[in-house]
Design a protein around this motif. Structure first.
Motif, PDB file in Angstrom:
ATOM      1  N   PRO A 123      36.599  33.381  44.497  1.00 48.30           N
ATOM      2  CA  PRO A 123      37.034  34.678  44.939  1.00 48.30           C
ATOM      3  C   PRO A 123      37.953  34.755  45.930  1.00 48.30           C
ATOM      4  O   PRO A 123      38.032  33.761  46.698  1.00 48.30           O
ATOM      5  N   ASP A 124      39.013  35.545  45.751  1.00 50.78           N
ATOM      6  CA  ASP A 124      40.062  35.737  46.619  1.00 50.78           C
ATOM      7  C   ASP A 124      40.896  34.310  47.063  1.00 50.78           C
ATOM      8  O   ASP A 124      41.476  34.384  48.181  1.00 50.78           O
ATOM      9  N   SER A 125      41.104  33.569  46.115  1.00 45.98           N
ATOM     10  CA  SER A 125      41.803  32.293  46.298  1.00 45.98           C
ATOM     11  C   SER A 125      43.206  32.320  45.467  1.00 45.98           C
ATOM     12  O   SER A 125      43.043  33.220  44.736  1.00 45.98           O
TER      13      SER A 125
END
Length: 160
Positions: A123-125
């Motif tokens: 997530p959010d990478s």
């Protein structure tokens, strides 16, 4: 080592290779940018690309692919960067497909599947950083573990 870059279907290549790699591009065939050079949308172009990749591979040679993993869907991206399932028309900036392993294998029926690996983006990478991805255990069906843009499938075939 020799690299050839360009639209595979527009280049006349009269030789075969030990390794043919198609990295993060197969999914865009026929829908990459409909407004670029008045490109016509061809929803079956990925099948032509698959056939051409096979024709360029020597006997016992390898075909390597990386592509988005998912339910066999076609997505388009609008001018705001929002993805949605393709419903027709040319009102989008670019498009891409997601594939199940079974679909990819079916597109290369004359090749032997040597190996495949599936990855899930954290997530959010950042999509383009290698440490953004975690390998999914092979016993899990990849279509059950991620959402549309978070899966990556790496496949190795051999031309037997």
């Amino acid at each position: 080592m020799k690299y050839i870059q360009g639209n595979l279907l527009d280049i006349n290549i009269d030789q075969k290779f030990d390794i043919v790699a198609c990295l993060s591009s197969f999914e865009h065939a026929g829908i990459e940018q409909p407004h670029f050079k008045n490109k016509v949308i061809d929803l079956d172009e990925h099948k032509k690309v698959a056939d051409e990749l096979v024709s360029l591979t020597k006997h016992q040679g390898l075909v390597l692919l990386t592509l988005p993993a998912g339910k066999n869907e076609l997505y388009v991206v609008d001018k705001n960067g929002k993805s949605s399932i393709y419903k027709g028309g040319k009102n989008f900036l670019w498009g891409y497909r997601t594939f199940t392993l079974e679909k990819i294998v079916s597109l290369f029926p004359t090749l032997k599947l040597l190996d495949h690996r599936s990855y899930l983006r954290k997530p959010d990478s950042d999509y383009f950083l290698t440490d953004s991805w975690e390998r999914i255990p092979s016993y899990l069906p990849i279509t059950n573990v991620y959402e549309e843009q978070n899966g990556l499938l790496c496949v190795a075939f051999q031309n037997v």
